[in-house]
Motif scaffolding. Structure first.
Motif, mmCIF file in Angstrom:
data_model
loop_
_atom_site.group_PDB
_atom_site.id
_atom_site.type_symbol
_atom_site.label_atom_id
_atom_site.label_comp_id
_atom_site.label_asym_id
_atom_site.label_seq_id
_atom_site.Cartn_x
_atom_site.Cartn_y
_atom_site.Cartn_z
ATOM 1 N N ALA A 55 2.122 -0.518 -1.550
ATOM 2 C CA ALA A 55 2.519 -1.318 -0.392
ATOM 3 C C ALA A 55 3.940 -0.975 0.053
ATOM 4 C CB ALA A 55 2.406 -2.795 -0.708
ATOM 5 N N PHE A 56 4.156 -1.053 1.359
ATOM 6 C CA PHE A 56 5.492 -0.847 1.922
ATOM 7 C C PHE A 56 6.098 -2.214 2.216
ATOM 8 C CE2 PHE A 56 8.274 -0.403 5.657
ATOM 9 C CZ PHE A 56 9.207 0.491 5.141
ATOM 10 N N VAL A 91 1.020 4.559 2.170
ATOM 11 C CA VAL A 91 0.618 3.362 1.419
ATOM 12 C C VAL A 91 -0.465 3.660 0.385
ATOM 13 C CG1 VAL A 91 -0.471 1.087 1.649
ATOM 14 C CG2 VAL A 91 1.376 1.751 3.200
ATOM 15 N N PRO A 92 -1.525 4.444 0.699
ATOM 16 C CA PRO A 92 -2.552 4.708 -0.325
ATOM 17 C C PRO A 92 -2.011 5.421 -1.559
ATOM 18 C CG PRO A 92 -3.343 5.333 1.850
ATOM 19 C CD PRO A 92 -1.889 5.039 1.990
ATOM 20 N N GLU A 93 -0.951 6.213 -1.393
ATOM 21 C CA GLU A 93 -0.414 6.981 -2.519
ATOM 22 C C GLU A 93 0.767 6.278 -3.193
ATOM 23 O OE1 GLU A 93 -0.787 11.542 -1.432
ATOM 24 O OE2 GLU A 93 0.005 10.390 0.255
ATOM 25 N N ALA A 102 -3.501 2.132 4.585
ATOM 26 C CA ALA A 102 -4.702 2.557 3.860
ATOM 27 C C ALA A 102 -5.942 2.626 4.730
ATOM 28 C CB ALA A 102 -4.962 1.610 2.683
ATOM 29 N N SER A 103 -5.840 2.316 6.025
ATOM 30 C CA SER A 103 -6.995 2.447 6.910
ATOM 31 C C SER A 103 -7.154 3.872 7.427
ATOM 32 C CB SER A 103 -6.866 1.474 8.092
ATOM 33 O OG SER A 103 -5.766 1.830 8.923
ATOM 34 N N VAL A 132 5.449 -6.785 5.026
ATOM 35 C CA VAL A 132 4.697 -6.150 3.947
ATOM 36 C C VAL A 132 3.463 -5.476 4.543
ATOM 37 C CG1 VAL A 132 3.557 -6.439 1.722
ATOM 38 C CG2 VAL A 132 5.460 -7.947 2.351
ATOM 39 N N VAL A 133 3.357 -4.177 4.328
ATOM 40 C CA VAL A 133 2.149 -3.430 4.699
ATOM 41 C C VAL A 133 1.358 -3.206 3.408
ATOM 42 C CG1 VAL A 133 1.211 -1.354 5.780
ATOM 43 C CG2 VAL A 133 3.412 -2.285 6.552
ATOM 44 N N TYR A 134 0.232 -3.899 3.269
ATOM 45 C CA TYR A 134 -0.518 -3.901 2.025
ATOM 46 C C TYR A 134 -1.409 -2.672 1.892
ATOM 47 C CZ TYR A 134 0.772 -8.846 1.802
ATOM 48 O OH TYR A 134 1.463 -10.019 1.767
#
Length: 701
Positions: free
Chosen positions: A694-695, A689-691, A665-666, A548-550
């Protein structure tokens, strides 16, 4: 001897039969979104059918009584459809969204005093005009404004008119698993757009347009806050609790202290609700019953009671929870003084019906659900629980009465609390016995402080007393919170387990009250189905392997999850930010049942930027690029970009061939936009991810 005749519940509380179809209509409209013509057709058909049936003979009407009842229910369901659609401002012709373009200028009115946040000032605003070139269109709607912290924004006050030139952004969710649905919450407040404004993005028109009564309420609220801040202190735990307890102002609350109140099951005392209005109602009733002029004047007593309750409600800001309680007590007062035989359930149904007609989206409000469930639990279960044991001592009887009230409310609310918060406060009984009487004393001491605020000496002593009482209450709450068994956390729950748990509670309570065996059997069947769902969830958990990429703004946050264990790969600064972790990561781990953080997982290996998990290969690129051109590019399953690496996608493809590229999101938005264009040109899958949120990548062992 003939057994006593039991009047069915739906006949003692007939308004319940109107409330239930209304709720069904509200839910149906939200999820199915019927158009206006269909709703009007339904209303016309059902109303016409009832009108036609009124001309039938008595015999025909008797035979068709069930049909008439069903049509009546459908009519109120149609009313639910209509009010839900009409309360969605997007369906109104005057909504600003129908005229707005990115190049538009908005004339808006600041609709509340600015609230200071960590990096901005926040305010809700009403859109009055959309300006497109030389065309000005009068419109309606609300928008959320965030002002940068400069020297001019704090001077903006309620009613001030400003021009906004910066393009609006749609309110959206983080997209993290199990995250709070902020977009839906904002939509229920009729908020669909927000904008962050620098000083150059807005112009003060020097004009004001304010409602005098609303301005009076804001001024009175500011006066109360000033009195508390002057005599209790500023920016400390005691002041935050005092402000929240008296008028529901939560901006100065310490977040960790609020979590402690939640863990110990007493967070309701710092949220203006039925508890506060109930205390004020009982005290006012006691006082008015002893005033000679009011003792026998029923009408004057009702007017004064309602005036005091509504004035307090409006002074607290008129939030949804306060208005719910005010309407509920209004109906209860009218029923008590004018309809002495009225059912409490009818009063509750009437207040809920009025509130849902005013705003059907209250149905999704957690406070609405908890307040009505708690009152229903107290009304239905408190007396049976209290009568189970008799104590000779008056003091013990009083304590047992408080215990029975707390138990009844907890029985009625704990399934929905587990659903929303995934925890159960084990020590709720002890903490409520302590904090409810103490918070009552603090509440009335604060009211006295505000009344005496003009007398500095008296107000100073009252403020000192309040400060010490709140300090003592906080210390006790923190003591209970630090006990290792104070809270059961990470409880799995979904909508199906919650309904089954409620079914078990209702059937079991019915069996205890009526001793009907079929109710006990129904309760056991519900518990069995509840256990089956939990067992199924445990089986699925044993097969869980995920990456999970938050979506955590400005941070990299990745979890490798194996069953209920996880390894966190993220920025070290994020580990030190408890609030960010609790807001972004904790709900996701709850939803995924990943409850145990470990340092290593059996099938997780890594070397520098290269990771392997259950045979899948990943490379994480950060601000220091780690790829060089090679003769034969290697294939990987995912490539993650973090912290704005200075590299182009074409250069990366000379060394590696990813199945998908993920931008977390960084990264800066402009960087992501450039990378997205490159990926589209290269026909390469990507995920921002920001748009997009989460992936989540599921793996198979």
């Amino acid at each position: 001897m003939r057994p006593p005749y039991n009047v069915p519940f739906w006949k003692t509380a007939p308004l319940v039969r109107l409330l239930l179809p209304l709720m069904v209509g509200i839910l149906a409209q939200w999820f199915l979104q019927f158009n206006c013509w269909f709703i009007l057709l339904c209303l016309g058909c059902f109303a016409g059918s009832l009108l036609l049936m009124s001309f039938f003979s008595l015999t025909s009407a008797y035979h068709l009584r069930s049909t008439r009842g069903y049509i009546f229910q459908l009519l109120f369901a149609s009313i639910g459809l209509l009010i839900t659609r009409q309360n969605d401002i997007r369906h109104l012709p005057s909504w600003y969204g129908h005229f707005y373009k990115d190049s538009s200028i908005l004339l808006v009115k600041i609709n509340e005093p600015l609230v200071e946040k960590a990096k901005s000032f926040k305010a809700e605003a009403l859109v009055t005009k959309v300006i497109n070139g030389h065309m000005q269109t009068n419109c309606s709607g609300k928008v959320l404004l965030y002002f940068s912290k400069d020297s001019t924004a704090p001077r903006l006050v309620y009613g001030q008119m400003i021009l906004v030139s910066r393009p609006l952004q749609r309110i959206k969710n983080s997209g993290n698993p199990g995250a709070f649905d902020y977009r839906r919450y904002a939509a229920f407040q009729q908020l669909h757009h927000q904008v962050f404004l620098q000083r150059k993005d807005w112009i003060d028109t020097k004009k004001k347009n304010l409602a005098k009564f609303r301005a009076f309420l804001y001024k009175a609220r500011a006066t109360v806050l000033a009195a508390l801040q002057r005599h209790i202190g500023n920016k400390n735990q005691e002041l935050g609790i005092a402000e929240a307890l008296l008028i529901g102002y939560k901006e100065d609350l310490d977040k960790e202290l609020v979590q402690a109140y939640s863990n110990t099951g007493v967070v309701h005392i710092i949220a203006i609700s039925g508890l506060h209005l109930g205390l004020i109602f009982f005290v006012l009733t006691w006082v008015f019953n002893r005033v000679p002029g009011l003792k026998r004047s029923r009408h004057l007593k009702v007017i004064l009671l309602l005036a005091c309750l509504w004035l307090f409600s409006l002074l607290t800001g008129g939030s949804a929870s306060v208005l719910r309680s005010a309407v509920m007590f209004t109906v209860i007062v009218i029923g008590k003084y004018y309809f002495r035989q009225s059912s409490v359930y009818s009063s509750l149904s009437a207040s809920a019906f009025i509130l849902l007609c005013y705003n059907p989206y209250y149905l999704w409000d957690v406070g609405f659900q908890l307040s009505y469930l708690a009152v229903i639990g107290i009304v239905a279960l408190q007396q049976p629980l209290y009568r189970l044991i008799y104590f000779k001592s008056r003091v013990v009887r009083y304590l047992w009465n408080m215990v029975s009230i707390t138990l009844a409310a907890q029985v009625a609310t704990f399934p929905v609390c587990i659903f929303y918060f995934h925890q159960f406060p084990n020590l709720f009984l002890f903490t409520n016995l302590f904090t409810v009487p103490l918070s009552t004393l603090i509440l009335f001491a604060e009211i006295l402080l505000v009344i005496l605020s003009g007398l500095d000496v008296c107000a100073e002593y009252a403020g000192l007393l309040i400060t010490w009482l709140i300090y003592f209450m906080n210390r006790v709450i923190l003591f209970f919170d630090r006990l290792p068994f104070s809270v059961t956390d990470h409880i799995y729950a979904n909508i199906y387990t919650t309904w089954l748990l409620y079914a078990a509670v209702v059937f079991c309570s019915g069996w205890l009250l009526q001793r009907r065996k079929y109710l006990l059997r129904a309760s056991l069947v519900s518990l069995l189905a509840f256990s089956v769902l939990h067992a199924h969830a445990k089986i699925r958990l044993q097969q869980q392997r995920k990456i999970v990429v938050y979506n955590v703004p400005r941070y990299r946050a990745v979890d490798f999850i194996d069953r209920d264990q996880f390894v966190f790969l993220g920025d070290s600064a994020l580990r030190q930010q408890d609030l960010l972790r609790n807001f972004h990561l904790r709900p996701a781990r709850m939803a995924l049942q990943a409850t145990q953080e470990v340092q290593r997982l059996p099938f997780l290996q890594h070397k520098n930027h290269y990771w392997q998990f259950y045979g899948k290969n990943f490379i994480f690129l950060d601000s220091v690029p780690a790829v060089t051109a090679v003769d034969s590019a290697i294939f990987i399953d995912m490539l993650l970009f973090s912290h704005n690496p200075d590299i182009r996608i074409r250069e990366v493809l000379q060394a590696i061939r990813p199945a998908i590229v993920v931008f977390d999101a960084s990264n800066s938005f402009w960087k992501i936009e450039n990378w997205k264009k490159e990926c589209e040109e290269l026909n390469l899958r990507f995920h921002s991810v920001p748009e997009q949120g989460a992936f989540v990548l599921g793996l198979v062992e």
